[in-house]
Design a protein around this motif. Structure first.
Motif, PDB file in Angstrom:
ATOM      1  N   TYR A 251      -5.186 -19.804 -15.153  1.00  0.00           N
ATOM      2  CA  TYR A 251      -6.157 -20.768 -14.664  1.00  0.00           C
ATOM      3  C   TYR A 251      -5.970 -22.079 -15.422  1.00  0.00           C
ATOM      4  N   HIS A 252      -5.731 -23.161 -14.673  1.00  0.00           N
ATOM      5  CA  HIS A 252      -5.600 -24.488 -15.274  1.00  0.00           C
ATOM      6  C   HIS A 252      -4.577 -24.489 -16.412  1.00  0.00           C
ATOM      7  N   GLY A 253      -3.477 -23.771 -16.184  1.00  0.00           N
ATOM      8  CA  GLY A 253      -2.392 -23.759 -17.151  1.00  0.00           C
ATOM      9  C   GLY A 253      -2.562 -22.797 -18.305  1.00  0.00           C
ATOM     10  N   THR A 254      -3.653 -22.049 -18.331  1.00  0.00           N
ATOM     11  CA  THR A 254      -3.913 -21.101 -19.419  1.00  0.00           C
ATOM     12  C   THR A 254      -3.830 -19.678 -18.889  1.00  0.00           C
ATOM     13  N   ARG A 255      -2.953 -18.877 -19.475  1.00  0.00           N
ATOM     14  CA  ARG A 255      -2.784 -17.495 -19.034  1.00  0.00           C
ATOM     15  C   ARG A 255      -3.926 -16.632 -19.548  1.00  0.00           C
ATOM     16  N   GLN A 256      -4.491 -15.842 -18.652  1.00  0.00           N
ATOM     17  CA  GLN A 256      -5.595 -14.941 -18.992  1.00  0.00           C
ATOM     18  C   GLN A 256      -5.106 -13.497 -18.843  1.00  0.00           C
ATOM     19  N   GLU A 257      -5.303 -12.702 -19.883  1.00  0.00           N
ATOM     20  CA  GLU A 257      -4.804 -11.318 -19.884  1.00  0.00           C
ATOM     21  C   GLU A 257      -5.917 -10.354 -19.479  1.00  0.00           C
ATOM     22  N   PHE A 258      -6.251 -10.340 -18.187  1.00  0.00           N
ATOM     23  CA  PHE A 258      -7.257  -9.400 -17.703  1.00  0.00           C
ATOM     24  C   PHE A 258      -6.627  -8.024 -17.528  1.00  0.00           C
ATOM     25  N   PRO A 259      -7.385  -6.949 -17.760  1.00  0.00           N
ATOM     26  CA  PRO A 259      -6.839  -5.600 -17.539  1.00  0.00           C
ATOM     27  C   PRO A 259      -6.676  -5.322 -16.042  1.00  0.00           C
ATOM     28  N   TYR A 260      -5.768  -4.426 -15.740  1.00  0.00           N
ATOM     29  CA  TYR A 260      -5.567  -4.029 -14.349  1.00  0.00           C
ATOM     30  C   TYR A 260      -6.706  -3.132 -13.883  1.00  0.00           C
ATOM     31  N   VAL A 261      -7.032  -3.237 -12.616  1.00  0.00           N
ATOM     32  CA  VAL A 261      -7.939  -2.311 -11.945  1.00  0.00           C
ATOM     33  C   VAL A 261      -7.075  -1.287 -11.221  1.00  0.00           C
ATOM     34  N   ASN A 262      -7.395   0.008 -11.373  1.00  0.00           N
ATOM     35  CA  ASN A 262      -6.539   1.076 -10.854  1.00  0.00           C
ATOM     36  C   ASN A 262      -5.131   0.897 -11.421  1.00  0.00           C
ATOM     37  N   ALA A 263      -5.053   0.912 -12.730  1.00  0.00           N
ATOM     38  CA  ALA A 263      -3.824   0.551 -13.438  1.00  0.00           C
ATOM     39  C   ALA A 263      -2.629   1.414 -13.076  1.00  0.00           C
ATOM     40  N   THR A 264      -2.862   2.640 -12.605  1.00  0.00           N
ATOM     41  CA  THR A 264      -1.747   3.522 -12.241  1.00  0.00           C
ATOM     42  C   THR A 264      -1.269   3.282 -10.807  1.00  0.00           C
ATOM     43  N   GLY A 265      -1.924   2.380 -10.086  1.00  0.00           N
ATOM     44  CA  GLY A 265      -1.522   2.085  -8.717  1.00  0.00           C
ATOM     45  C   GLY A 265      -0.237   1.277  -8.660  1.00  0.00           C
ATOM     46  N   GLN A 266       0.283   1.112  -7.468  1.00  0.00           N
ATOM     47  CA  GLN A 266       1.542   0.385  -7.269  1.00  0.00           C
ATOM     48  C   GLN A 266       1.367  -1.089  -7.652  1.00  0.00           C
ATOM     49  N   ARG A 267       2.338  -1.628  -8.397  1.00  0.00           N
ATOM     50  CA  ARG A 267       2.263  -3.026  -8.829  1.00  0.00           C
ATOM     51  C   ARG A 267       3.267  -3.910  -8.101  1.00  0.00           C
ATOM     52  N   ASP A 268       4.338  -3.310  -7.617  1.00  0.00           N
ATOM     53  CA  ASP A 268       5.340  -4.081  -6.859  1.00  0.00           C
ATOM     54  C   ASP A 268       4.896  -4.116  -5.400  1.00  0.00           C
ATOM     55  N   ILE A 269       4.053  -5.087  -5.069  1.00  0.00           N
ATOM     56  CA  ILE A 269       3.440  -5.145  -3.744  1.00  0.00           C
ATOM     57  C   ILE A 269       3.767  -6.466  -3.059  1.00  0.00           C
ATOM     58  N   GLY A 270       3.508  -6.518  -1.758  1.00  0.00           N
ATOM     59  CA  GLY A 270       3.844  -7.720  -1.004  1.00  0.00           C
ATOM     60  C   GLY A 270       3.093  -7.809   0.304  1.00  0.00           C
ATOM     61  N   ALA A 271       3.767  -8.301   1.332  1.00  0.00           N
ATOM     62  CA  ALA A 271       3.126  -8.570   2.615  1.00  0.00           C
ATOM     63  C   ALA A 271       2.549  -7.310   3.249  1.00  0.00           C
ATOM     64  N   ALA A 272       3.243  -6.189   3.120  1.00  0.00           N
ATOM     65  CA  ALA A 272       2.770  -4.953   3.763  1.00  0.00           C
ATOM     66  C   ALA A 272       1.407  -4.536   3.210  1.00  0.00           C
ATOM     67  N   GLU A 273       1.225  -4.678   1.907  1.00  0.00           N
ATOM     68  CA  GLU A 273      -0.051  -4.302   1.297  1.00  0.00           C
ATOM     69  C   GLU A 273      -1.161  -5.293   1.676  1.00  0.00           C
ATOM     70  N   ILE A 274      -0.810  -6.563   1.828  1.00  0.00           N
ATOM     71  CA  ILE A 274      -1.800  -7.535   2.297  1.00  0.00           C
ATOM     72  C   ILE A 274      -2.255  -7.174   3.702  1.00  0.00           C
ATOM     73  N   GLU A 275      -1.313  -6.809   4.559  1.00  0.00           N
ATOM     74  CA  GLU A 275      -1.662  -6.414   5.929  1.00  0.00           C
ATOM     75  C   GLU A 275      -2.516  -5.149   5.930  1.00  0.00           C
ATOM     76  N   ALA A 276      -2.238  -4.236   5.006  1.00  0.00           N
ATOM     77  CA  ALA A 276      -3.076  -3.036   4.889  1.00  0.00           C
ATOM     78  C   ALA A 276      -4.498  -3.421   4.464  1.00  0.00           C
ATOM     79  N   ALA A 277      -4.613  -4.437   3.616  1.00  0.00           N
ATOM     80  CA  ALA A 277      -5.936  -4.914   3.213  1.00  0.00           C
ATOM     81  C   ALA A 277      -6.694  -5.485   4.402  1.00  0.00           C
ATOM     82  N   CYS A 278      -5.991  -6.190   5.294  1.00  0.00           N
ATOM     83  CA  CYS A 278      -6.645  -6.699   6.511  1.00  0.00           C
ATOM     84  C   CYS A 278      -7.181  -5.547   7.351  1.00  0.00           C
ATOM     85  N   GLY A 279      -6.402  -4.470   7.447  1.00  0.00           N
ATOM     86  CA  GLY A 279      -6.885  -3.291   8.155  1.00  0.00           C
ATOM     87  C   GLY A 279      -8.118  -2.705   7.496  1.00  0.00           C
TER      88      GLY A 279
END
Length: 299
Positions: A251-279
């Motif tokens: 944010y505004h050039g400052t990196r924020q180290e927030f923890p992951y939610v569902n940390a064991t879930g898939q992290r290499d995601i893209g358009a297909a997962e966005i489309e699944a979110a729309c569903g």
């Protein structure tokens, strides 16, 4: 059945550009009112008291305007409520990120910049997807479920009060030197009004994906989120899609180290997962529509 028709109208038409290119959207007018309060009242001493007075004033005006519009009849109520719901526009904006990402990373970054407040220039595809999905989850609560919830509770005045509060929070509800005191009332009132809808949104997402048994995990992760409410739909969406959300961002050039939610879930995601979110957005909307219809009949 006014809310049922409003939800259907919003889902069918969304926000017609031909109309809002010619007229100011009600959300824009609300933003101008909040901006006026910020310019005129956010100065000098006792800024928290001034912020409380500002929220009280615009809240009363919103209630009065909602009541006056409701006196014009059910057709007007349906139209106004449909305008203030955001299901179709939310899905359109989130889907645009998936389309952009399929074209190029630059197009994906440009599209996600329209719906998130974080820095996008250095985002990788997974960062773009996480931003879009998180925005989808949070705005399902803020832009669809919460407005519908408050319409059921308080009719058009309740919906108007919620929308002006949510608008104020998005503009002045930040812990910055300028707004920490003046925006305190807007932020706290928005937290209060979203308390039940955020949890209802999480329940709808889990229920429509057959994941009721993960409620305890969602609740635990939601309580660790930096927001008292946004973590609920976000954690539910992460588990519904099997992805990891939140995590590091800038944010505004400052990196924020927030923890992951569902940390064991898939992290290499893209358009297909966005489309699944729309569903997932449409599934939750459909369940909400059914609940509204049943509630209306029972009432």
């Amino acid at each position: 059945m006014i809310l049922v028709w409003a939800m259907l109208l919003d889902a069918a038409l969304g926000e017609p550009r031909w109309l809002w290119d010619r007229l100011p959207h009600p959300a824009v007018l609300m933003g101008r009112a909040v901006g006026w309060c910020d310019r005129v009242l956010n100065r000098g001493v006792a800024r928290r008291a001034r912020g409380i007075a500002a929220m009280t004033g615009i809240g009363v005006l919103a209630l009065g305007l909602g009541w006056a519009l409701a006196q014009l009849g059910p057709v007007v109520e349906v139209i106004v409520a449909a305008i203030l719901l955001a299901q179709r526009s939310l899905v359109d904006h989130v889907a645009a990120v998936a389309r952009g990402l399929r074209i190029s990373l630059g197009d994906g970054r440009h599209a996600v910049a329209q719906i998130v407040g974080r820095d996008t220039a250095a985002m990788q595809p997974s960062d773009v997807a996480r931003g879009a999905i998180e925005s989808a989850a949070e705005n399902l609560s803020d832009g669809v479920i919460a407005p519908a919830f408050w319409f059921l509770i308080g009719g058009l005045p309740g919906l108007m009060l919620y929308k002006i509060t949510n608008t104020a929070d998005s503009m002045i509800g930040y812990r910055t030197p300028r707004h920490e005191a003046f925006g305190w009332a807007a932020a706290r009132f928005d937290d209060l009004l979203n308390l039940a809808p955020a949890r209802l949104t999480a329940a709808l997402i889990l229920a429509t994906h057959g994941l009721w048994w993960q409620w305890d995990q969602v609740a635990r992760e939601a309580r660790q989120h930096r927001s008292p409410n946004a973590g609920w739909p976000e954690a539910a969406m992460a588990r519904a899609l099997g992805v990891a959300l939140s995590g590091p961002r800038s944010y505004h050039g400052t990196r924020q180290e927030f923890p992951y939610v569902n940390a064991t879930g898939q992290r290499d995601i893209g358009a297909a997962e966005i489309e699944a979110a729309c569903g997932a957005l449409w599934r939750a909307w459909g369940a909400a529509l059914a609940l509204v219809a049943v509630s209306t009949l029972l009432i």
